[in-house]
Design an enzyme around this catalytic site. Structure first.
Site, short mmCIF file in Angstrom:
data_model
loop_
_atom_site.label_atom_id
_atom_site.label_comp_id
_atom_site.label_asym_id
_atom_site.label_seq_id
_atom_site.Cartn_x
_atom_site.Cartn_y
_atom_site.Cartn_z
N GLU A 90 -5.03 -4.73 10.85
CA GLU A 90 -3.79 -3.62 11.07
C GLU A 90 -4.17 -2.98 12.25
OE1 GLU A 90 -2.14 -2.66 6.84
OE2 GLU A 90 -3.82 -1.11 7.22
N GLY A 144 3.17 2.38 10.55
CA GLY A 144 4.24 3.63 10.49
C GLY A 144 4.84 3.74 11.80
N GLU A 155 -6.59 4.84 8.27
CA GLU A 155 -6.31 6.22 8.00
C GLU A 155 -7.76 6.83 7.24
OE1 GLU A 155 -2.91 5.44 5.89
OE2 GLU A 155 -1.83 4.81 7.77
N SER A 178 4.00 -2.10 10.19
CA SER A 178 5.24 -2.25 10.55
C SER A 178 5.85 -3.33 10.10
CB SER A 178 5.79 -1.80 11.97
OG SER A 178 5.50 -0.53 12.02
N ASN A 190 0.77 -1.18 0.03
CA ASN A 190 0.11 0.01 -0.07
C ASN A 190 1.00 1.23 0.01
OD1 ASN A 190 -1.70 2.02 0.72
ND2 ASN A 190 -2.42 1.30 2.59
N LYS A 208 0.08 4.23 -0.16
CA LYS A 208 -0.48 5.27 0.48
C LYS A 208 -0.40 6.67 -0.85
CE LYS A 208 -0.09 3.24 4.83
NZ LYS A 208 -0.12 3.28 6.06
N HIS A 247 -9.35 1.42 5.51
CA HIS A 247 -8.09 1.62 6.08
C HIS A 247 -8.29 2.60 7.60
CE1 HIS A 247 -3.89 2.50 6.71
NE2 HIS A 247 -3.52 1.37 6.20
N GLY A 258 3.07 -1.44 4.23
CA GLY A 258 3.05 0.26 4.01
C GLY A 258 4.37 0.66 3.63
N GLY A 259 5.15 1.20 4.33
CA GLY A 259 6.39 1.88 4.32
C GLY A 259 7.50 0.99 3.61
P1 13P Z 1 3.20 0.51 7.91
O1 13P Z 1 3.71 -0.93 6.90
O2 13P Z 1 4.10 1.43 7.09
O3 13P Z 1 3.45 0.31 9.17
O4 13P Z 1 1.95 0.72 7.13
C1 13P Z 1 0.86 -0.60 7.33
C2 13P Z 1 -0.32 -0.01 6.58
O5 13P Z 1 -0.98 0.81 6.89
C3 13P Z 1 -0.66 -0.82 5.29
O6 13P Z 1 -1.85 -0.55 4.76
#
Ligand code: 13P
Length: 239
Positions: A160, A166, A92, A199, A5, A7, A90, A220-221
């Site tokens: 999640e 993050g 967020e 993470s 993802n 983002k 999600h 994510g990251g």
């Molecule tokens: P991170 O892997 O950056 O923690 O993000 C996870 C996420 O929100 C994937 O949708």
């Protein structure tokens, strides 16, 4: 299944370069690998991954087919652009746009109707976990799916925990196993893929993937680096 993802990252040139690098990745036929770039780049990236087995997903969409909804992109549009999945709910978006499972049922139905699959996210906040409500919160986020009449066979769930996103602090193997067991108990289907997100990195991946009930990851990251993403896919295949 390992999904990246991206983002709201990757300006166009970075996105195209990253997609090209992901296409070069070697992985087993049995592993499903996907990326969810910013919506504006989906069309171009679909062309880059053509001929590979990389799946493309959107990070959100709306359920209505047309109408006066300035700024919105619907399920048919992302499907037409080449997506085979859409991340929905999600944390967020739950936080910023007050999305709830009830409000998302219409969108889930629209995504399923196109033949795409939703990657439906659930997860508790730090405060909810610390007050012992994590299981109730996640079960509550899932329950409206059960009474919706939707065919849950097509849905991928991503657990999640909000506090792990993050932060560099992934949930422990025990936390993951406990919650994935709850998710599976509520969904009550043997065939549902339940991903973990929060993470996931080349360092944390091995332990996470050994957790009982984990079908892969929503990354994510670390998915913004082709090398790290490839290392996570490799960790999945070594588990
Ligand atoms: P991170 O892997 O950056 O923690 O993000 C996870 C996420 O929100 C994937 O949708």
């Amino acid at each position: 299944m390992i999904i990246g993802n991206w983002k709201m990252n990757t300006p166009r040139s970075d996105a195209l370069a990253l997609a090209n690098a992901v296409v070069e990745m070697k992985y087993l036929e049995s592993t499903r690998v996907g990326i969810c770039p910013p919506a504006l780049w989906i069309d171009s990236i679909t062309r880059i991954v053509k001929g590979s087995s990389i799946l493309i997903g959107a990070q959100d969409c709306v359920g209505d087919k047309f109408g006066a909804q300035t700024g919105c992109i619907n399920a048919n549009m992302v499907h037409e652009a080449g997506c085979s999945m859409v991340i929905l709910g999600h944390s967020e978006r739950r936080t910023r746009f007050a999305e709830t499972t009830e409000k998302l049922l219409h969108t889930i139905a629209a995504v399923l109707e196109t033949g795409m699959f939703p990657v439906f996210c659930v997860g508790e906040t730090k405060k909810q976990r610390e007050s012992g409500k994590a299981f109730d919160v996640v079960a509550g986020q899932l329950r409206p799916l059960l009474t919706s009449g939707l065919d849950l066979g097509g849905i991928v769930i991503a657990y999640e925990p909000v506090w792990a996103i993050g932060t560099g602090l992934s949930a422990t193997r025990k936390d993951i196993e406990e919650m994935h067991a709850i998710v599976r108990e509520v969904i009550n289907r043997d065939d549902t893929l339940v991903l973990y997100g929060g993470s996931v990195s080349p360092v944390s991946a091995a332990d996470i993937f050994n957790a009982e009930g984990v079908s892969g990851a929503l990354v994510g990251g670390a998915s913004l680096s082709a090398n790290k993403f490839a290392a996570i896919v490799a960790a999945w295949e070594r588990r």
